[in-house]
Design a protein around this motif. Structure first.
Motif, mmCIF file in Angstrom:
data_model
loop_
_atom_site.group_PDB
_atom_site.id
_atom_site.type_symbol
_atom_site.label_atom_id
_atom_site.label_comp_id
_atom_site.label_asym_id
_atom_site.label_seq_id
_atom_site.Cartn_x
_atom_site.Cartn_y
_atom_site.Cartn_z
ATOM 1 N N ASP A 165 0.832 -1.208 0.000
ATOM 2 C CA ASP A 165 0.000 0.000 0.000
ATOM 3 C C ASP A 165 0.866 1.258 0.000
ATOM 4 O OD1 ASP A 165 -2.284 -1.594 0.022
ATOM 5 O OD2 ASP A 165 -2.375 -1.602 2.213
ATOM 6 N N LYS A 166 1.979 1.223 0.730
ATOM 7 C CA LYS A 166 2.906 2.352 0.723
ATOM 8 C C LYS A 166 3.441 2.583 -0.689
ATOM 9 C CE LYS A 166 4.746 1.981 5.437
ATOM 10 N NZ LYS A 166 5.986 1.894 6.227
ATOM 11 N N LEU A 167 3.762 1.486 -1.376
ATOM 12 C CA LEU A 167 4.364 1.611 -2.701
ATOM 13 C C LEU A 167 3.389 2.151 -3.744
ATOM 14 C CD1 LEU A 167 6.687 -1.480 -2.533
ATOM 15 C CD2 LEU A 167 7.382 0.912 -2.663
ATOM 16 N N VAL A 168 2.099 1.980 -3.527
ATOM 17 C CA VAL A 168 1.111 2.616 -4.418
ATOM 18 C C VAL A 168 1.293 4.127 -4.349
ATOM 19 C CG1 VAL A 168 -1.360 3.069 -4.756
ATOM 20 C CG2 VAL A 168 -0.562 0.738 -4.338
ATOM 21 N N LEU A 169 1.489 4.652 -3.149
ATOM 22 C CA LEU A 169 1.707 6.094 -2.977
ATOM 23 C C LEU A 169 3.092 6.510 -3.478
ATOM 24 C CD1 LEU A 169 0.066 6.492 0.539
ATOM 25 C CD2 LEU A 169 -0.808 7.402 -1.623
ATOM 26 N N VAL A 170 4.112 5.709 -3.202
ATOM 27 C CA VAL A 170 5.474 6.021 -3.649
ATOM 28 C C VAL A 170 5.528 6.156 -5.169
ATOM 29 C CG1 VAL A 170 7.804 5.039 -3.889
ATOM 30 C CG2 VAL A 170 6.645 4.982 -1.673
ATOM 31 N N ASN A 171 4.773 5.331 -5.868
ATOM 32 C CA ASN A 171 4.837 5.316 -7.334
ATOM 33 C C ASN A 171 4.000 6.399 -8.003
ATOM 34 O OD1 ASN A 171 6.755 3.230 -7.794
ATOM 35 N ND2 ASN A 171 5.226 1.768 -7.075
ATOM 36 N N GLN A 172 3.459 7.319 -7.228
ATOM 37 C CA GLN A 172 2.753 8.471 -7.798
ATOM 38 C C GLN A 172 3.784 9.461 -8.346
ATOM 39 O OE1 GLN A 172 -0.662 8.575 -8.030
ATOM 40 N NE2 GLN A 172 -0.452 6.501 -7.214
ATOM 41 N N PRO A 173 3.388 10.319 -9.299
ATOM 42 C CA PRO A 173 4.352 11.248 -9.893
ATOM 43 C C PRO A 173 4.837 12.354 -8.940
ATOM 44 C CG PRO A 173 2.158 11.611 -10.798
ATOM 45 C CD PRO A 173 2.083 10.382 -9.947
ATOM 46 N N ASP A 174 4.091 12.592 -7.856
ATOM 47 C CA ASP A 174 4.491 13.621 -6.893
ATOM 48 C C ASP A 174 3.953 13.240 -5.522
ATOM 49 O OD1 ASP A 174 1.740 14.481 -6.771
ATOM 50 O OD2 ASP A 174 2.087 15.677 -8.556
ATOM 51 N N CYS A 175 4.156 14.113 -4.558
ATOM 52 C CA CYS A 175 3.803 13.798 -3.165
ATOM 53 C C CYS A 175 2.354 14.126 -2.804
ATOM 54 C CB CYS A 175 4.754 14.535 -2.229
ATOM 55 S SG CYS A 175 4.621 16.340 -2.308
ATOM 56 N N HIS A 176 1.564 14.645 -3.721
ATOM 57 C CA HIS A 176 0.238 15.165 -3.373
ATOM 58 C C HIS A 176 -0.720 14.120 -2.800
ATOM 59 C CE1 HIS A 176 1.208 18.613 -6.373
ATOM 60 N NE2 HIS A 176 1.890 18.695 -5.247
ATOM 61 N N LYS A 177 -0.760 12.918 -3.372
ATOM 62 C CA LYS A 177 -1.664 11.883 -2.828
ATOM 63 C C LYS A 177 -1.221 11.458 -1.429
ATOM 64 C CE LYS A 177 -3.567 9.933 -6.982
ATOM 65 N NZ LYS A 177 -4.780 10.024 -7.351
ATOM 66 N N THR A 178 0.083 11.436 -1.213
ATOM 67 C CA THR A 178 0.586 11.095 0.124
ATOM 68 C C THR A 178 0.213 12.184 1.115
ATOM 69 O OG1 THR A 178 2.392 9.794 -0.801
ATOM 70 C CG2 THR A 178 2.645 10.541 1.472
ATOM 71 N N LEU A 179 0.370 13.442 0.725
ATOM 72 C CA LEU A 179 -0.035 14.548 1.597
ATOM 73 C C LEU A 179 -1.504 14.419 1.983
ATOM 74 C CD1 LEU A 179 1.638 17.669 -0.079
ATOM 75 C CD2 LEU A 179 2.225 16.671 2.141
ATOM 76 N N ASP A 180 -2.363 14.165 0.998
ATOM 77 C CA ASP A 180 -3.808 14.013 1.258
ATOM 78 C C ASP A 180 -4.063 12.839 2.202
ATOM 79 O OD1 ASP A 180 -4.505 16.163 -0.375
ATOM 80 O OD2 ASP A 180 -4.799 14.893 -2.145
ATOM 81 N N PHE A 181 -3.404 11.709 1.932
ATOM 82 C CA PHE A 181 -3.598 10.510 2.744
ATOM 83 C C PHE A 181 -3.200 10.755 4.195
ATOM 84 C CE2 PHE A 181 -1.901 6.621 4.619
ATOM 85 C CZ PHE A 181 -3.012 5.796 4.527
#
Length: 191
Positions: A165-181
């Motif tokens: 699940d972490k790697l789904v966020l890591v593989n995003q083009p930027d940090c925005h989805k991680t910030l939201d999460f």
């Protein structure tokens, strides 16, 4: 972009660019690998263990440098790794000494960007997290709580989540989805 051969150190942890992790090395093969990395024979990649598969790690890894080491009382070696560059593992093979070597391709690291607005809460929460976890905080000579990418990646390294699940966020083009999460996670615990 050019591919590069790297030794792969696998652990049940995540290391991302500019992150740091301390790892205990006991196995003679891994000790030799550390020596070979210091000698410049090949670069080192840190990868997250995957329960099933060959190689036994996820294809997203981080090229890293050994920035410190200490011999422990039991004669094992403690090394501190610092993440440099995200890489994709294209292929990997296990050598006779049980070490994994991989052909890797660099991928784009998240770009530095200022953390602002309601996301400043994430930065403040990370600062508090480090206050109650001084062993992690001590790994860093400086922290970048003003950088959204840096803060997001540090949260991904420490959050108690499944690695896939972490790697789904890591593989995003930027940090925005991680910030939201992370923001939603913090808000759900405050309410």
């Amino acid at each position: 972009m050019q591919t590069r051969e790297m030794a792969v150190l696998m652990r049940d942890a995540l290391l991302l660019p500019q992150g740091r992790v301390e790892v205990r090395v006991v196995d003679p093969g891994h000790l030799r690998m550390v020596a070979d990395v210091f000698k410049g024979k090949y670069a080192l990649a840190f990868a997250t263990i995957r329960p099933r598969g060959s190689p036994p790690c996820y294809p997203t890894a981080t090229q890293c440098d050994i920035i410190d080491f200490n011999q422990l009382e039991d004669d094992s070696l403690s090394i501190v790794l610092e993440g440099r560059q995200r890489v994709n593992i294209l292929s990997a093979a296990q050598a006779k000494d049980k070490l994994w070597m991989a052909r890797t391709l660099p991928c784009r690291n998240w770009q530095e960007e200022p953390i602002k607005g309601e996301f400043e809460l994430i930065s403040a929460a990370l600062e508090q997290f480090y206050e109650v976890n001084p062993d992690l905080f001590e790994l860093y000579s400086q922290v970048h709580l003003e950088d959204a990418a840096w803060v997001s990646q540090r949260w991904l390294e420490v959050l108690p989540m499944y690695n896939k699940d972490k790697l789904v966020l890591v593989n995003q083009p930027d940090c925005h989805k991680t910030l939201d999460f992370v923001l939603q996670l913090i808000k759900s615990h405050v309410d």
